[in-house]
Every structure is written in C-alpha cells, then in structure tokens.
Design a protein around this motif. Structure first.
Motif, PDB file in Angstrom:
ATOM      1  N   LYS A   1      -4.979 -12.480   1.741  1.00 41.34           N
ATOM      2  CA  LYS A   1      -4.414 -11.551   0.764  1.00 41.34           C
ATOM      3  C   LYS A   1      -3.158 -10.880   1.319  1.00 41.34           C
ATOM      4  CE  LYS A   1      -8.678 -10.545  -1.752  1.00 41.34           C
ATOM      5  NZ  LYS A   1      -8.258 -11.324  -2.947  1.00 41.34           N
ATOM      6  N   SER A   2      -2.261 -10.555   0.413  1.00 33.94           N
ATOM      7  CA  SER A   2      -1.023  -9.862   0.741  1.00 33.94           C
ATOM      8  C   SER A   2      -1.074  -8.467   0.121  1.00 33.94           C
ATOM      9  CB  SER A   2       0.168 -10.647   0.182  1.00 33.94           C
ATOM     10  OG  SER A   2       1.355  -9.888   0.242  1.00 33.94           O
ATOM     11  N   ILE A   3      -0.941  -7.447   0.966  1.00 31.45           N
ATOM     12  CA  ILE A   3      -1.161  -6.066   0.538  1.00 31.45           C
ATOM     13  C   ILE A   3       0.064  -5.213   0.838  1.00 31.45           C
ATOM     14  CG2 ILE A   3      -2.653  -4.037   0.759  1.00 31.45           C
ATOM     15  CD1 ILE A   3      -4.147  -6.513  -0.218  1.00 31.45           C
ATOM     16  N   VAL A   4       0.479  -4.390  -0.114  1.00 28.00           N
ATOM     17  CA  VAL A   4       1.522  -3.378   0.104  1.00 28.00           C
ATOM     18  C   VAL A   4       0.838  -2.029   0.292  1.00 28.00           C
ATOM     19  CG1 VAL A   4       3.439  -2.108  -0.931  1.00 28.00           C
ATOM     20  CG2 VAL A   4       3.302  -4.586  -1.202  1.00 28.00           C
ATOM     21  N   VAL A   5       1.145  -1.365   1.392  1.00 29.87           N
ATOM     22  CA  VAL A   5       0.610  -0.023   1.655  1.00 29.87           C
ATOM     23  C   VAL A   5       1.790   0.933   1.773  1.00 29.87           C
ATOM     24  CG1 VAL A   5      -0.834   1.423   3.133  1.00 29.87           C
ATOM     25  CG2 VAL A   5      -1.313  -1.037   2.938  1.00 29.87           C
ATOM     26  N   THR A   6       1.880   1.901   0.879  1.00 35.74           N
ATOM     27  CA  THR A   6       2.976   2.868   0.933  1.00 35.74           C
ATOM     28  C   THR A   6       2.587   4.045   1.825  1.00 35.74           C
ATOM     29  OG1 THR A   6       2.312   4.207  -0.987  1.00 35.74           O
ATOM     30  CG2 THR A   6       3.595   2.214  -1.424  1.00 35.74           C
ATOM     31  N   GLY A   7       3.606   4.666   2.397  1.00 35.83           N
ATOM     32  CA  GLY A   7       3.343   5.776   3.309  1.00 35.83           C
ATOM     33  C   GLY A   7       2.519   5.346   4.509  1.00 35.83           C
ATOM     34  N   ALA A   8       2.782   4.140   5.010  1.00 42.78           N
ATOM     35  CA  ALA A   8       1.934   3.534   6.045  1.00 42.78           C
ATOM     36  C   ALA A   8       2.457   3.749   7.457  1.00 42.78           C
ATOM     37  CB  ALA A   8       1.772   2.040   5.770  1.00 42.78           C
ATOM     38  N   GLY A   9       3.452   4.616   7.620  1.00 48.20           N
ATOM     39  CA  GLY A   9       4.011   4.843   8.937  1.00 48.20           C
ATOM     40  C   GLY A   9       3.190   5.749   9.823  1.00 48.20           C
ATOM     41  N   GLY A  10       2.180   6.400   9.252  1.00 48.87           N
ATOM     42  CA  GLY A  10       1.342   7.306  10.039  1.00 48.87           C
ATOM     43  C   GLY A  10       0.126   7.718   9.243  1.00 48.87           C
ATOM     44  N   GLY A  11      -0.776   8.444   9.900  1.00 54.77           N
ATOM     45  CA  GLY A  11      -1.926   9.027   9.233  1.00 54.77           C
ATOM     46  C   GLY A  11      -2.817   8.030   8.526  1.00 54.77           C
ATOM     47  N   ILE A  12      -3.244   8.380   7.313  1.00 61.76           N
ATOM     48  CA  ILE A  12      -4.150   7.528   6.552  1.00 61.76           C
ATOM     49  C   ILE A  12      -3.505   6.185   6.222  1.00 61.76           C
ATOM     50  CG2 ILE A  12      -5.411   7.302   4.370  1.00 61.76           C
ATOM     51  CD1 ILE A  12      -5.790  10.346   4.407  1.00 61.76           C
ATOM     52  N   GLY A  13      -2.228   6.193   5.857  1.00 57.46           N
ATOM     53  CA  GLY A  13      -1.548   4.947   5.515  1.00 57.46           C
ATOM     54  C   GLY A  13      -1.516   3.967   6.672  1.00 57.46           C
ATOM     55  N   ARG A  14      -1.226   4.467   7.869  1.00 55.97           N
ATOM     56  CA  ARG A  14      -1.240   3.610   9.059  1.00 55.97           C
ATOM     57  C   ARG A  14      -2.623   3.018   9.274  1.00 55.97           C
ATOM     58  NH1 ARG A  14      -3.078   4.884  14.044  1.00 55.97           N
ATOM     59  NH2 ARG A  14      -2.420   3.509  15.778  1.00 55.97           N
ATOM     60  N   ALA A  15      -3.659   3.859   9.156  1.00 52.71           N
ATOM     61  CA  ALA A  15      -5.027   3.373   9.347  1.00 52.71           C
ATOM     62  C   ALA A  15      -5.373   2.300   8.331  1.00 52.71           C
ATOM     63  CB  ALA A  15      -6.015   4.536   9.252  1.00 52.71           C
ATOM     64  N   ILE A  16      -4.941   2.475   7.090  1.00 56.55           N
ATOM     65  CA  ILE A  16      -5.204   1.478   6.046  1.00 56.55           C
ATOM     66  C   ILE A  16      -4.514   0.162   6.392  1.00 56.55           C
ATOM     67  CG2 ILE A  16      -4.774   0.871   3.632  1.00 56.55           C
ATOM     68  CD1 ILE A  16      -5.023   3.929   3.032  1.00 56.55           C
ATOM     69  N   ALA A  17      -3.251   0.245   6.806  1.00 62.32           N
ATOM     70  CA  ALA A  17      -2.510  -0.966   7.162  1.00 62.32           C
ATOM     71  C   ALA A  17      -3.180  -1.705   8.316  1.00 62.32           C
ATOM     72  CB  ALA A  17      -1.070  -0.607   7.525  1.00 62.32           C
ATOM     73  N   LEU A  18      -3.633  -0.970   9.330  1.00 63.03           N
ATOM     74  CA  LEU A  18      -4.264  -1.596  10.498  1.00 63.03           C
ATOM     75  C   LEU A  18      -5.608  -2.224  10.139  1.00 63.03           C
ATOM     76  CD1 LEU A  18      -3.495   1.063  13.277  1.00 63.03           C
ATOM     77  CD2 LEU A  18      -2.337  -1.118  12.890  1.00 63.03           C
ATOM     78  N   VAL A  19      -6.417  -1.520   9.347  1.00 66.14           N
ATOM     79  CA  VAL A  19      -7.723  -2.060   8.969  1.00 66.14           C
ATOM     80  C   VAL A  19      -7.556  -3.269   8.044  1.00 66.14           C
ATOM     81  CG1 VAL A  19      -9.848  -1.582   7.679  1.00 66.14           C
ATOM     82  CG2 VAL A  19      -8.990   0.083   9.334  1.00 66.14           C
TER      83      VAL A  19
END
Length: 301
Positions: A5-23
């Motif tokens: 799957k290909s996923i776009v995560v906004t606000g992913a440079g830190g905090g919750i967004g970063r965690a979402i991108a990594l997981v």
C-alpha cells in the motif's frame, strides 16, 4: 498488514505523524512523509523534518519519499498525491494529521487565528482527501483517517478555532464515508491522546496542571499510530464512518449525535409553554459544560 500500500501522512515530520509514518512503513507501506516544517503556530518552514523521517524509514529498510507541500492549498494537496503515484505507482491511504494551534479565549480571538486554524485542519483535510478521492474511486478502494480531537467532541477552554475545526473534520469524515462507500472507500476519525508538540504548549503552572502534563507524557504517539495502521489496512474493510479515541492502552468508540429525548404538544408551543413545560421536561438530559479532562479524568494505564 499494509504490504504493497501507498500512504500519504500529513504533518509527519514529528510527533504523532512521525509515529504513524514509521509504523505504516514497518507494516509494509510505502509512505509519503509530508511536512512543511512550520512552527506550532504555523509560521516559517523547514524541509528538514520530512526528509529526516523519510531517511529513518529508509534506514529501517522501508520505502518513503519526503514532501513539503502545504495542506492548506489545493495545489499542495495535489502535489503530495502526485508524489505518491510517481514514487509508488498508486495511492491507497491518506492520514490527515497536519495541524497548528492558535489558542486564545473567544472574546479575544482575532479572525485571522480562526482562518489559519481552519485552513490547516479542516481545509487541509478536505484538500488532501479531495485530491486522493478520484484515484480511490477509480481503483475501487482507499482509506482516509482524519485526526479529530476531544476539544471538538467534548470541549476545552480557549480553543474555539481548534474545536470548530476538529468538529468540522468529524462532519467531513462522515460525509466522505457516505458519499464514497459505494466505491469501496472508507473514512474514519481518531481523537488522539499522546504527548506531542501539539499539546506541549499546555500550561503547567499549578500542581493540577503539572500532574495532567505528567499523565499526558505517558501516552506515546506509537499507541495512536498502531490504530491508524489498522484503519488503513484491509482488516478494517467493514469499519467506516466511525470516531475512535486512543488513550495510552485504551481504545474508545465515540457516540455520534442523535436525538435523546423529545416533547410534543398537539396544539403547538407558545413561548411560555416552552418555558413552563418543554425545557423542564428536557432539562434532566442537558449536557453540562465540561472539558475533556472532566470526562477523561482517570490516569492512563
């Protein structure tokens, strides 16, 4: 759970967004890490955070590209979706996580602070979702996960702009779910509890405030990220139009507004009838003026 799957995560440079991108990447997804690198109040920009998170994913053996477009502009949303298709050939999921804060009591709030917060949270969620929607429709699948907040669902002091934006996101998500269910597309919301930059601005002057902040610091972003990854996966194919909250190791399903009580008068109501009969009959079910901390008052476990 997200392989291929290909996923776009906004606000992913830190905090919750970063965690979402990594997981998401750890679960096999290819990730567009979007972040303009602005300050908490939306000022400035820095390409570093998005590129650092993308590099983290690469170092862990995953696939990611960085994107620094602004969610508050339709062109920026189109650019990040185009980046996903160019890099990975498709788009399967959108996580609308980007946000700013401009807190202040309502009677002191300038209109530009309302506009700025709505542009990022509500318009941003619309813009990125709208950019992805034609691709989801064409392929007959796709998942949106939007970040709402208990500030909108329940209430908090000095956050009229943020609360309005976050409750607006709930309405947007439900409409997307209704309009796109026939195309196999899902849309859900999460109200996250997690220590991140977005809540690090909470005042901690009194003992009660310091205790609350200490509790919040126990709630790490990865707890939210695992729920997001589930909602993006095919395992959640029957989950649509719902509102969840994640608070440390607890997952909540939120109610949605429905009539809870009514009164009827065959001959209709006068103003005095309403005062004397209707409101006294309904008053027992009035909601008190509570804030999020009044409802979620126990320690996270």
């Amino acid at each position: 759970m997200l392989k291929g799957k290909s996923i776009v995560v906004t606000g992913a440079g830190g905090g919750i967004g970063r965690a979402i991108a990594l997981v998401a990447a750890a679960e096999g997804a290819c990730v567009v890490v979007n972040d303009i690198g602005a300050a908490l109040d939306g000022s400035g920009s820095d390409e570093g955070p998005a590129h650092r998170v993308a590099a983290e994913i690469h170092q862990a053996g995953g696939q990611a590209v960085a994107d620094t477009s602004s969610v508050s502009e339709a062109d920026g949303a189109e650019a990040m979706v185009a980046a996903a298709i160019k890099a990975f050939g498709r788009i399967d999921g959108v996580v609308n996580n980007a946000g700013v804060l401009r807190d202040g009591f309502f009677h002191k709030m300038p209109a530009e602070h309302l506009d700025q917060v709505l542009k990022v949270h509500l318009y941003g969620s619309f813009n990125v979702s709208r950019a992805a929607a034609p691709h989801f429709k064409e392929q007959g699948s796709g998942a949106f996960v939007h970040m709402t907040s208990t500030s909108g669902l329940i209430g908090n002091l000095a956050q009229a702009n943020y609360s309005a934006a976050k409750l607006g996101v709930v309405g947007l998500s439900k409409s997307i779910a209704l309009d796109m269910q026939k195309f196999g597309v899902r849309s859900n919301c999460i109200a996250p509890f997690a220590w991140s930059r977005m809540i690090s601005s909470i005042k901690a002057e009194t003992d009660d405030q310091k205790e609350r902040v200490a509790r919040l610091k126990q709630m790490t972003p990865d707890k939210v990220a695992t729920m997001v990854a589930y909602l993006l996966s095919d395992a959640a194919r029957e989950v649509n139009g719902q509102i969840f909250s994640v608070r440390n190791n607890e997952i909540f399903l939120f109610s949605q507004p429905r009539p809870i009580r009514s009164v009827h008068r065959g001959e209709g109501w006068t103003v005095s009838d309403i005062a004397e009969h209707a409101i006294p009959a309904l008053k027992a079910d009035f909601y008190p003026l509570e804030v999020s901390a009044d409802i979620f008052s126990w320690d996270p476990v």
